[in-house]
Design an enzyme around this catalytic site. Structure first.
Site, PDB file in Angstrom:
ATOM      1  N   ASN A 233       0.847  -1.221   0.191  1.00 40.49           N
ATOM      2  CA  ASN A 233       0.031  -0.010  -0.094  1.00 40.49           C
ATOM      3  C   ASN A 233       0.848   1.400  -0.049  1.00 40.49           C
ATOM      4  O   ASN A 233       2.074   1.079   0.302  1.00 40.49           O
ATOM      5  CB  ASN A 233      -0.878   0.162   1.239  1.00 40.49           C
ATOM      6  CG  ASN A 233      -0.004  -0.009   2.598  1.00 40.49           C
ATOM      7  OD1 ASN A 233       0.566   1.019   3.029  1.00 40.49           O
ATOM      8  ND2 ASN A 233      -0.246  -1.132   2.925  1.00 40.49           N
ATOM      9  N   ASP A 333      -3.982 -10.393  12.621  1.00 44.20           N
ATOM     10  CA  ASP A 333      -4.033  -9.206  13.098  1.00 44.20           C
ATOM     11  C   ASP A 333      -2.959  -8.962  14.205  1.00 44.20           C
ATOM     12  O   ASP A 333      -3.402  -9.330  15.351  1.00 44.20           O
ATOM     13  CB  ASP A 333      -5.475  -8.984  13.689  1.00 44.20           C
ATOM     14  CG  ASP A 333      -5.960  -7.450  13.959  1.00 44.20           C
ATOM     15  OD1 ASP A 333      -5.006  -6.937  14.505  1.00 44.20           O
ATOM     16  OD2 ASP A 333      -6.652  -6.926  13.371  1.00 44.20           O
ATOM     17  N   LYS A 365     -14.111  -0.967  14.824  1.00 47.22           N
ATOM     18  CA  LYS A 365     -12.692  -1.535  14.317  1.00 47.22           C
ATOM     19  C   LYS A 365     -11.949  -1.456  16.187  1.00 47.22           C
ATOM     20  O   LYS A 365     -11.333  -2.259  16.564  1.00 47.22           O
ATOM     21  CB  LYS A 365     -11.754  -0.687  13.662  1.00 47.22           C
ATOM     22  CG  LYS A 365     -10.648  -1.385  12.897  1.00 47.22           C
ATOM     23  CD  LYS A 365      -9.971  -0.586  11.974  1.00 47.22           C
ATOM     24  CE  LYS A 365     -10.323  -1.004  10.375  1.00 47.22           C
ATOM     25  NZ  LYS A 365      -9.583  -0.527   9.285  1.00 47.22           N
TER      26      LYS A 365
HETATM   27  N1  CTP Z   1      -3.267  -4.007  11.775  1.00 44.03           N
HETATM   28  C1  CTP Z   1      -2.474  -5.322  12.267  1.00 44.03           C
HETATM   29  N2  CTP Z   1      -2.292  -6.296  11.562  1.00 44.03           N
HETATM   30  C2  CTP Z   1      -2.903  -6.431  10.471  1.00 44.03           C
HETATM   31  C3  CTP Z   1      -3.897  -5.325   9.990  1.00 44.03           C
HETATM   32  C4  CTP Z   1      -3.857  -4.224  10.632  1.00 44.03           C
HETATM   33  O1  CTP Z   1      -1.851  -5.121  13.338  1.00 44.03           O
HETATM   34  N3  CTP Z   1      -3.273  -7.580   9.897  1.00 44.03           N
HETATM   35  C5  CTP Z   1      -3.029  -2.870  12.481  1.00 44.03           C
HETATM   36  C6  CTP Z   1      -2.750  -1.548  11.880  1.00 44.03           C
HETATM   37  O2  CTP Z   1      -1.343  -1.375  12.304  1.00 44.03           O
HETATM   38  C7  CTP Z   1      -3.548  -0.510  12.683  1.00 44.03           C
HETATM   39  C8  CTP Z   1      -4.866  -1.151  12.737  1.00 44.03           C
HETATM   40  O3  CTP Z   1      -4.644  -2.491  12.876  1.00 44.03           O
HETATM   41  O4  CTP Z   1      -3.035   0.029  13.819  1.00 44.03           O
HETATM   42  C9  CTP Z   1      -5.876  -0.946  12.031  1.00 44.03           C
HETATM   43  O5  CTP Z   1      -5.543  -1.199  10.463  1.00 44.03           O
HETATM   44  P1  CTP Z   1      -6.353  -1.243   9.088  1.00 44.03           P
HETATM   45  O6  CTP Z   1      -5.747  -1.619   8.043  1.00 44.03           O
HETATM   46  O7  CTP Z   1      -6.855   0.214   9.283  1.00 44.03           O
HETATM   47  O8  CTP Z   1      -7.557  -2.237   9.594  1.00 44.03           O
HETATM   48  P2  CTP Z   1      -7.686  -3.655   9.262  1.00 44.03           P
HETATM   49  O9  CTP Z   1      -7.769  -4.623  10.523  1.00 44.03           O
HETATM   50  O10 CTP Z   1      -6.685  -4.103   8.040  1.00 44.03           O
HETATM   51  O11 CTP Z   1      -9.205  -3.783   8.826  1.00 44.03           O
HETATM   52  P3  CTP Z   1      -9.763  -3.276   7.166  1.00 44.03           P
HETATM   53  O12 CTP Z   1      -8.603  -3.371   6.295  1.00 44.03           O
HETATM   54  O13 CTP Z   1     -10.689  -4.176   6.884  1.00 44.03           O
HETATM   55  O14 CTP Z   1     -10.176  -2.105   7.288  1.00 44.03           O
END
Ligand code: CTP
Length: 428
Positions: A233, A333, A365
């Site tokens: 990204n 996550d 979230k």
């Molecule tokens: N994050 C994480 N591990 C992942 C994905 C996200 O630790 N596999 C953490 C990111 O560092 C951030 C938070 O979770 O602090 C939210 O990340 P975001 O990308 O906004 O959310 P996602 O959990 O990936 O959900 P989505 O992509 O469905 O919005």
């Protein structure tokens, strides 16, 4: 950022969407005699281009190394030399006039001699007297040969300076010195000095994070299909790097775990960096570093999926399509895992980059991840999101707390987030 970026402005922490913390400020630049003085004309030029009023004071040895004519021209103001103290025809002594004029002082480079004079309260030169007379906050950036930096007298004087009120000391970093030695002693690069000066203007010199250990993650992760293609990204890592810096300048010990960054490399000076590429590497570093952290800021933009069967050799076009269709696994996550394994008292801040209805998705979230605080920012608003110099959004938690952050420089947002994180009751 403006297209026609002025000198060093690409490293400024602000753009037109938020006020520049240095614009209109009266900044006194004190230069003492180390070869690092040659970096100062660039700094003075950048300050003037950002709208600051600048006046320079040179010690006699600094005047041997850097041209007073160049500094006068770049600062658009007369430069004060040591002898000027005794040629002054005004009713107020020059050192008092300069000391009272300054709103901020940048002392760079700070040599062993200037440090010793200052710490021992000597006023036997113009710059030394200005330092005693000023009540403005001072950013002091040391530079010297490694053996000098490590000599007992300098170590003692530097430790004494750390206890001074209104002073933000910036220790030199390690690298190749002008004396051809590799070691500690290099003064911060101009971009690093400007960043610290921005922080001094926004937050001040208070070291309220002293004794804390912050673990910050920043930048994107990459999940490789083959050695040439990856899922990732456009995160620049700017928000996380600025959080790390702000915490360091506020006295914290900081570990920065980061994916590939798109920030000025000078911003990484003085930080303990742990570069990673994939989510699995990030996870490994977090397992190592979580136990010693008192707080974590999870600003990394973790790629959500990885290929089920990554290939060792580069795929041809047709094979690439087949590999993309072959299946993906979800990256665990990591934030949720950190919350589940945290030691007592560890505070955790998560981030959420959202489009559309930011607040509603962020609330879900926050509940799902279980972190103490979650900062949710839009990625589809002007002046916010990937790579922008500014940010805005909402800070959620604990409980029903929902605080609006109006657009501000990412450094200003970083300071506000650090204040909120520190104010949490441990383990809230
Ligand atoms: N994050 C994480 N591990 C992942 C994905 C996200 O630790 N596999 C953490 C990111 O560092 C951030 C938070 O979770 O602090 C939210 O990340 P975001 O990308 O906004 O959310 P996602 O959990 O990936 O959900 P989505 O992509 O469905 O919005």
């Amino acid at each position: 950022m403006a297209e026609s970026a002025p000198l060093l402005a690409g490293t400024a922490v602000v753009d037109q969407a938020a006020p520049d913390p240095l614009a209109g400020r009266r900044i006194l630049v004190g230069i003492s005699g180390s070869i690092a003085a040659v970096k100062l004309p660039l700094v003075v030029s950048a300050l003037v281009q950002r709208g600051a009023q600048v006046r320079c004071v040179l010690t006699p040895s600094a005047a041997e190394l850097v041209s007073a004519v160049a500094l006068a021209s770049l600062s658009r103001a007369a430069v004060s030399l040591d002898g000027d103290q005794w040629n002054h025809r005004e009713p107020r002594p020059l050192h008092v006039e300069l000391a009272e004029w300054a709103e901020l002082v940048l002392l760079a480079p700070l040599t062993a001699t200037s440090l010793a004079r200052w710490v021992h309260g000597l006023g036997d030169s113009l710059l030394a007297s200005v330092l005693l007379a000023t009540e403005a906050p001072v950013l002091a950036a040391a530079a010297m040969n490694t053996a000098m930096w490590q000599s007992p007298g300098v170590v003692r004087n530097w430790a004494a300076l750390g206890a001074f009120e209104r002073v933000l000391p910036l220790a030199p970093s390690a690298g190749l010195l002008a004396c051809d030695r590799q070691g500690a002693g290099r003064m911060a690069e101009p971009a690093g000095l400007l960043l610290a000066l921005d922080s001094l203007a926004l937050w001040g010199w208070r070291r309220d994070w002293q004794g804390q250990h912050l673990l910050v993650t920043a930048g994107p992760t990459r999940e490789w299909l083959d050695p040439a293609r990856c899922l990732t990204n456009p995160s620049s890592g700017r928000m996380g790097v600025l959080l790390a810096h702000a915490a360091r300048l506020r006295g914290a010990t900081v570990d920065l775990v980061h994916g590939p960054l798109a920030v000025d490399p000078a911003w990484l000076e003085g930080l303990r960096c742990h570069p990673i590429s994939t989510g699995a590497e990030l996870q490994e570093r977090l397992v190592d570093l979580q136990p010693v952290a008192t707080a974590i800021a999870m600003a990394a933009a973790v790629a959500d999926h990885r290929p089920a069967r990554p290939q060792l050799g580069k795929l041809g076009k047709a094979a690439l399509v087949r590999a993309m269709e072959a299946g993906w696994q979800e990256v665990p996550d990591l934030l949720q895992q950190l919350v589940a394994t945290r030691p007592p008292g560890q505070r955790i801040l998560g981030f959420a980059a959202q489009s559309g209805d930011v607040l509603e998705q962020a609330r879900l979230k926050h509940a799902r991840k279980g972190c103490d605080l979650l900062f949710a920012n839009p990625i589809d608003a002007p002046g916010a999101g990937f790579g922008a110099a500014t940010n805005q959004g909402w800070l959620l938690g604990p409980g029903e707390r929902c605080e609006r952050f109006e657009p501000a420089s990412k450094l200003a947002v970083a300071h506000r987030l650090l204040t909120a994180l520190l104010a949490l009751s441990p383990g809230a």
